[in-house]
Design an enzyme around this catalytic site. Structure first.
Site, PDB file in Angstrom:
ATOM      1  N   HIS A   1       1.627 -14.731   4.219  1.00 35.01           N
ATOM      2  CA  HIS A   1       1.794 -13.224   4.751  1.00 35.01           C
ATOM      3  C   HIS A   1       2.443 -13.325   5.854  1.00 35.01           C
ATOM      4  O   HIS A   1       2.900 -11.945   6.479  1.00 35.01           O
ATOM      5  CB  HIS A   1       0.466 -12.604   4.804  1.00 35.01           C
ATOM      6  CG  HIS A   1      -0.353 -13.018   6.109  1.00 35.01           C
ATOM      7  ND1 HIS A   1      -0.988 -14.281   6.306  1.00 35.01           N
ATOM      8  CD2 HIS A   1      -0.589 -12.237   7.315  1.00 35.01           C
ATOM      9  CE1 HIS A   1      -1.572 -14.500   7.388  1.00 35.01           C
ATOM     10  NE2 HIS A   1      -1.245 -13.308   7.931  1.00 35.01           N
TER      11      HIS A   1
HETATM   12  C1  UD1 Z   1      -1.871  -8.289  10.391  1.00 34.12           C
HETATM   13  C2  UD1 Z   1      -1.788  -9.107  11.385  1.00 34.12           C
HETATM   14  C3  UD1 Z   1      -1.716 -10.614  11.542  1.00 34.12           C
HETATM   15  C4  UD1 Z   1      -3.021 -11.199  10.538  1.00 34.12           C
HETATM   16  C5  UD1 Z   1      -2.800 -10.133   9.224  1.00 34.12           C
HETATM   17  C6  UD1 Z   1      -4.075 -10.579   8.417  1.00 34.12           C
HETATM   18  C7  UD1 Z   1      -0.577  -7.960  13.313  1.00 34.12           C
HETATM   19  C8  UD1 Z   1       0.718  -7.963  14.155  1.00 34.12           C
HETATM   20  N1  UD1 Z   1      -0.610  -8.700  12.362  1.00 34.12           N
HETATM   21  O1  UD1 Z   1      -0.455  -8.654   9.571  1.00 34.12           O
HETATM   22  O2  UD1 Z   1      -2.020 -11.308  12.769  1.00 34.12           O
HETATM   23  O3  UD1 Z   1      -2.619 -12.621  10.315  1.00 34.12           O
HETATM   24  O4  UD1 Z   1      -2.833  -8.879   9.355  1.00 34.12           O
HETATM   25  O5  UD1 Z   1      -3.710 -10.077   7.033  1.00 34.12           O
HETATM   26  O6  UD1 Z   1      -1.498  -7.296  13.755  1.00 34.12           O
HETATM   27  N2  UD1 Z   1      -0.960  -3.290   3.891  1.00 34.12           N
HETATM   28  C9  UD1 Z   1      -1.745  -2.786   2.841  1.00 34.12           C
HETATM   29  N3  UD1 Z   1      -3.320  -2.477   2.763  1.00 34.12           N
HETATM   30  C10 UD1 Z   1      -3.970  -2.731   4.042  1.00 34.12           C
HETATM   31  C11 UD1 Z   1      -3.208  -3.204   5.158  1.00 34.12           C
HETATM   32  C12 UD1 Z   1      -1.696  -3.578   5.087  1.00 34.12           C
HETATM   33  O7  UD1 Z   1      -1.194  -2.368   1.945  1.00 34.12           O
HETATM   34  O8  UD1 Z   1      -4.933  -2.525   3.820  1.00 34.12           O
HETATM   35  C13 UD1 Z   1       0.310  -3.466   3.848  1.00 34.12           C
HETATM   36  C14 UD1 Z   1       1.112  -1.997   4.307  1.00 34.12           C
HETATM   37  O9  UD1 Z   1       2.521  -1.978   3.691  1.00 34.12           O
HETATM   38  C15 UD1 Z   1       1.572  -2.806   5.921  1.00 34.12           C
HETATM   39  C16 UD1 Z   1       1.586  -4.242   5.497  1.00 34.12           C
HETATM   40  O10 UD1 Z   1       0.585  -4.441   4.446  1.00 34.12           O
HETATM   41  O11 UD1 Z   1       2.657  -2.094   6.233  1.00 34.12           O
HETATM   42  C17 UD1 Z   1       1.459  -4.850   6.899  1.00 34.12           C
HETATM   43  O12 UD1 Z   1       0.217  -4.628   7.303  1.00 34.12           O
HETATM   44  P1  UD1 Z   1      -0.175  -4.791   9.025  1.00 34.12           P
HETATM   45  O13 UD1 Z   1      -1.363  -4.519   9.237  1.00 34.12           O
HETATM   46  O14 UD1 Z   1       1.234  -4.092   9.635  1.00 34.12           O
HETATM   47  O15 UD1 Z   1       0.235  -6.350   9.222  1.00 34.12           O
HETATM   48  P2  UD1 Z   1      -0.261  -7.633   8.416  1.00 34.12           P
HETATM   49  O16 UD1 Z   1       1.196  -8.231   7.760  1.00 34.12           O
HETATM   50  O17 UD1 Z   1      -1.295  -7.210   7.441  1.00 34.12           O
END
Ligand code: UD1
Length: 390
Positions: A205
């Site tokens: 991820h």
């Molecule tokens: C975040 C953390 C990372 C952690 C990871 C675990 C930061 C900078 N990054 O990354 O350190 O290892 O979580 O999962 O805080 N999305 C969904 N559903 C959700 C959440 C996210 O669909 O419930 C999708 C969305 O498209 C979003 C993308 O995932 O834009 C990224 O989510 P985000 O929380 O920004 O970062 P992660 O890649 O999950």
């Protein structure tokens, strides 16, 4: 002592769970849980609350996804009125996600002391957003709970006064040991008609691995090659799922029938799968630690790690993403030549208890300091290092 703990994203939940249990045993702690809503899908959040028996958050900020600046700003805007209304004595943040950073900034500006769990962890790679979050959060924290001696050294190198640093071990080990029995009953691998030790598990991820079509495509090719040797189960993070679809890479998957793409799994299902795997491939930080605790070989698909202790003492191989290197280590493990690791010191399931002890002593010192007419804005008294744990 009134404490607000903050969680926001998937890797936070297993870090706060054992501490919440410890705090609940202390009548002197009045505790509130704030969920920023950085992760919001049921498979990324709700399932962890039920698996880990976490209470409903007292406050849910409902922030959701966004750019780094947008998400951080939204969490700050949501958290500031909560902090202003509740006036806690301490804010506890865990790990390194954007919510960790955002709430630390708000607390620091409102002069509320911060305790950071998993302090001092460093990859020394500032292209990782998490590294920025770690460095800033540690710089702002009054109580820094470190998981390993090397994390203490990292903090010392950044000029953190030693009396703020407490080597307490890894809270993820607490959660894992408390959940191991429940996870063992799940036999999650049976969903795919597999037996223990007959498969690999993979998670991907990190933006550096999944946001670039070329990089993600090459990794999927490599996983396809690994899956020709043993089935690979790949629970897909939403970011990875979205990118596979956007880059048209899902279509390649039928050529690798043993590469099994599936939904994100909850804590217990994933722990069951991981504990019985032949090997794990990952770019996660937490999974490097968890595999070393359960003694399963882990190939870290990155060029650096924030958990070097898992390479030096545990079962972790820092292999990068070169397919030749990945397949060589896979063959070595399949030939029965995986390295025999040991669980790092103080990853013994007792970290949260040590943290609660430090908080209790810190609270007593702080109350006596306030009672002796310290000015209200005086910085809190720092505990002297407790010889057993610091
Ligand atoms: C975040 C953390 C990372 C952690 C990871 C675990 C930061 C900078 N990054 O990354 O350190 O290892 O979580 O999962 O805080 N999305 C969904 N559903 C959700 C959440 C996210 O669909 O419930 C999708 C969305 O498209 C979003 C993308 O995932 O834009 C990224 O989510 P985000 O929380 O920004 O970062 P992660 O890649 O999950």
């Amino acid at each position: 002592m009134k404490i607000i703990s903050v969680v926001g994203a998937r890797p936070n939940f297993m870090k706060i769970a054992p501490l919440m249990r410890e705090l609940a045993r202390h009548p002197d702690f009045d505790h509130l849980l704030v969920h920023t809503g950085q992760h919001y899908d049921p498979t990324m959040s709700d399932v962890f609350f039920s698996d880990l028996k976490l209470p409903e958050p007292d406050v849910h900020l409902g922030v959701g996804s966004g750019s780094h600046a947008g998400q951080t700003a939204q969490v700050m805007l949501g958290f500031e009125p909560v902090l202003s209304a509740e006036c806690p004595d301490l804010v506890i943040v865990v790990g390194d996600v954007n919510s960790t950073l955002a709430c630390s900034l708000v607390a620091a500006k409102l002069q509320v002391p911060i305790a950071h769990i998993e302090a001092g962890v460093r990859s020394f790679d500032r292209s990782m957003p998490e590294e920025i979050n770690r460095v800033v959060t540690d710089a702002l924290s009054s109580l820094l709970f470190s998981p390993s001696p090397e994390a203490n050294l990292n903090l010392a190198a950044e000029g953190v006064p030693p009396e703020r640093i407490y080597l307490v071990g890894n809270v993820m080990a607490d959660t894992l040991s408390q959940a191991a029995g429940l996870a063992a009953d799940r036999h999650t691998f049976r969903r795919w008609g597999l037996g223990p030790g007959e498969y690999a598990v993979c998670t991907l991820h990190r933006p550096s691995n999944v946001d670039d079509p070329g990089r993600l495509g090459a990794l999927m090719e490599t996983l396809g090659q690994v899956s020709a040797r043993l089935p690979v189960i790949l629970p897909l993070h939403p970011r990875t799922a979205r990118n596979l679809q956007a880059f048209g890479l899902e279509a390649r998957h039928p050529q690798a029938p043993n590469l099994i793409l599936t939904e994100p799994l909850g804590y217990l299902d994933f722990l069951s799968l991981l504990s019985e795997a032949k090997l794990v491939l990952t770019d996660s930080g937490g999974i490097q630690a968890e595999t070393s605790i359960v003694g399963v070989p882990c190939l870290t698909l990155r060029e650096n790690t924030e958990w070097p202790v898992t390479v030096e003492q545990g079962t972790n191989y820092l292999v990068g993403t070169d397919p030749v290197a990945v397949l060589a280590v896979v063959e070595q493990i399949l030939a029965g030549q995986s390295k025999v690791g040991r669980v790092p010191e103080l990853w013994d399931g007792q970290a949260a208890g040590r943290i609660a002890d430090v908080l209790g002593a810190w609270s007593s010192r702080r109350q006596s300091s306030l009672a002796s007419e310290s000015p209200p804005d005086k910085p809190p008294i720092r505990l002297k290092a407790i010889s057993m744990i610091s």
